[in-house]
Design a protein around this motif. Sequence first.
Motif, short mmCIF file in Angstrom:
data_model
loop_
_atom_site.label_atom_id
_atom_site.label_comp_id
_atom_site.label_asym_id
_atom_site.label_seq_id
_atom_site.Cartn_x
_atom_site.Cartn_y
_atom_site.Cartn_z
N GLN A 8 -100.27 -108.50 1.87
CA GLN A 8 -100.60 -107.08 1.76
C GLN A 8 -100.74 -106.50 3.17
N GLY A 9 -100.01 -105.44 3.47
CA GLY A 9 -100.15 -104.80 4.78
C GLY A 9 -99.43 -105.52 5.92
N TYR A 36 -98.24 -103.31 8.81
CA TYR A 36 -99.39 -102.86 9.60
C TYR A 36 -99.90 -103.99 10.50
N LEU A 70 -100.32 -103.90 14.49
CA LEU A 70 -101.54 -104.29 15.21
C LEU A 70 -101.22 -105.32 16.29
N GLU A 129 -99.65 -103.57 19.20
CA GLU A 129 -100.57 -102.71 19.95
C GLU A 129 -101.62 -103.52 20.72
N ASN A 173 -102.05 -103.46 24.77
CA ASN A 173 -103.34 -103.26 25.44
C ASN A 173 -103.61 -104.41 26.43
N LYS A 209 -111.81 -111.93 17.07
CA LYS A 209 -111.37 -111.37 15.77
C LYS A 209 -109.86 -111.11 15.77
N GLY A 231 -107.53 -113.34 13.99
CA GLY A 231 -107.31 -113.03 12.58
C GLY A 231 -106.00 -112.28 12.35
N ARG A 278 -102.35 -114.89 11.31
CA ARG A 278 -101.70 -114.48 10.06
C ARG A 278 -100.20 -114.26 10.30
N PRO A 288 -104.76 -98.05 24.64
CA PRO A 288 -105.97 -98.32 23.86
C PRO A 288 -105.87 -99.61 23.05
N LEU A 289 -107.00 -100.27 22.86
CA LEU A 289 -107.08 -101.43 21.95
C LEU A 289 -107.24 -100.86 20.54
N PRO A 290 -106.32 -101.20 19.61
CA PRO A 290 -106.39 -100.56 18.29
C PRO A 290 -107.60 -101.02 17.47
N GLU A 291 -108.13 -100.11 16.67
CA GLU A 291 -109.15 -100.47 15.67
C GLU A 291 -108.41 -101.13 14.51
N ILE A 292 -109.02 -102.13 13.91
CA ILE A 292 -108.37 -102.76 12.76
C ILE A 292 -108.88 -102.10 11.48
N ASN A 293 -107.96 -101.46 10.77
CA ASN A 293 -108.31 -100.78 9.52
C ASN A 293 -108.14 -101.76 8.35
N LYS A 331 -106.30 -101.64 4.69
CA LYS A 331 -104.87 -101.90 4.49
C LYS A 331 -104.59 -103.32 4.00
N PHE A 332 -105.55 -104.23 4.19
CA PHE A 332 -105.34 -105.62 3.78
C PHE A 332 -106.08 -105.95 2.49
N LYS A 333 -106.71 -104.93 1.91
CA LYS A 333 -107.54 -105.16 0.73
C LYS A 333 -106.67 -105.57 -0.44
N LEU A 363 -109.09 -112.50 8.85
CA LEU A 363 -109.95 -111.51 9.50
C LEU A 363 -111.39 -111.67 9.00
#
Lengths: 455, 192
Positions: free
Chosen positions: A39-40, A43, A47, A50, A54, A243, A246, A250, B19-24, B27-29, B147
């Motif tokens: 899933q995802g 995305y 990540l 990105e 960084n 983190k 993670g 994957r 920028p270091l991205p925030e992990i949302n 989206k993996f739920k 995660l």
Amino acid sequence: MNHAKRATEFNKDEAKVNWHDKALWYVREKRDKSAHNVQGWEYLRQLGSEIKANVLSNLDEYLIQFESNAKKNGVHVHWAANAQEHNEIIQSILEKHNAKKVVKSKSMLTEECHLNPFLEDKGIEVIDTDLGERIVQLAEEPPSHIVLPAIHKTKEEVDVLFQEHLGTKPSQGNPEYLVSEARKHLRDKFLNADVAITGVNFAVAETGGFVVCTNEGNADMGVHLAKAHIACMGIEKIIPEEKHLGVFLRLLARSATGQPITTYSSHFNQAEEGKELHIVIVDNGRTEQLSREDFRASLHCIRCGACMNTCPIYRRSGGHSYDYTIPGPIGSILSPGKDLKKHSSLPFASTLCGSCSNVCPVKINIHEQLYKWRQVIVKEEKQPIVKKSILKTAGMVLSKPKLYKIAGKSARFALKHAPKFMIYNKLNAWGKARDLPEVKGDSFDEWYKKRKKNE
Amino acid sequence: MSREAILNSVKKNKPELLPLPEINEVKFKEDVDLKETFKNNVALVGGNIIETTVASIDDIIKAQYPDKTNIVSTTNKSKLGTISVDKNTDPHTLEHIDLAIVEGELGVSENGAIWVTASNSVVRALPFITNDLVIILNKKSICLHMLDAYKVIDNRERNFGVFISGPSKTADIEQCLVVGAHGAMSLSVLLV
């Protein structure tokens, strides 16, 4: 010798090329299946890309943070500007431990630095313990793939090699038997090793720890038995926080072999009591690549090999045809930065189909970089006279519609009526090992005009 | 030491800060049965998975591995150990261990991996050098993906730890999958 010539060598054994092509495509298909289960996934790739971008933009700070945290954990940190320094640092650690026997798990960096011959010259036994790497080490060849080092060898060839070096019985290439014999042979090496060397998959700035991934368990067998562990990493292996593992764990195995994760993902922060842990941080051309705006994203690479498995050229030309530590599409954008002259044919070993960029877990724009290296190379390197004059003529013909029409007509006429030797000769690379298409009467232009008339 | 040279060269050549991205994580739920997915994935990576109770652990292990004599157990949930180890044990003496029984801290449903720490195995080499491996895991200690796993293990003593997913394996000879490379030849996961 350029890539095309070495690829011709590989293509002499047609059956083997077909097997190689299919085997790697099968790995690509496993990757797809595995990725589609997540899933995802897209995305996740975003990540990965990105985070790596960084990292490169703040790499000096992360390296300092990593060093300081590792030192707090009692880890010895060394810095090497180039391969020579890397090898000498390792030699000095081995001398300190009076080490004569070394076991090494997979590390493309130590291949890049030619560590094995350097240490062997000093009388030190270095054993590659990943099975594929042990096979190519016995055959005195370099790996032909970064994840599947012996993918160019048939099981019968491995059988003969093991008979010669490990004293095995002929087995017609029985994989179970050969693996069990290799297990015995390498157990002995693990139990008698003084020092273990490993690569690093990810180094975490926040904790000063690092992760090593294997399926065979060879890194851990080496490290936990030897009295010292030396881990070698390129500066670009850093990730900011734990983190983020993670994200990358994957992506890595799914992209590499289609497994959901490697069998072992080992997290090293401190040495076991009474032992030593060393980390060697290596530049060897990486900061120079970092300076090249068009090419710095190549340093995102996490060494999964997905771009090789999917590449129509790699699959049919074999890893050795690239003559560089990292073969395939990613190797073809890394190598020109190291030695433009020596590796100038590699960016041309591509159809620019873009499949490599599509599967890359950290979204490196590999095919665009291949195209950009070509621009650099034609400016800086002498091109073969045939290629140059053909391209020049083509440029002229394509820019003049009338001339283009005449050229098209005569080509169609020639393909229909000219004798074979005129069409299939040295000047026509497309005529090598394949027939040109049958000519179907009119050109598009002629067909279109006729159709208009009949309306 | 080339430390300064490398750091200066990075400083000079790096691009402007990105920028270091925030992990949302939304989206993996995924709405999956954690235990069932975990069990399927342990099987997928070549492990045996058995659901049982703490009281039956030893019977199950004896049935699964009837001929083992050199057994190390680092958990009080099994009494089958015949050889005891402590943190001063020389790992080379574990060469002939037939079976190791250890506890795992956390299972990951997306890939069948189990987090095993240095204190779980007492001697770091144990889960690798043993011929066969049994990991006992609490069925409530299973998370969705990696995660989440790093959140759970965040607060730990950072010395050594490993995610183990299945028995050791290789496909380095003509892409034929062979289970049992350098690490354990088999893995049995007991969910209790």
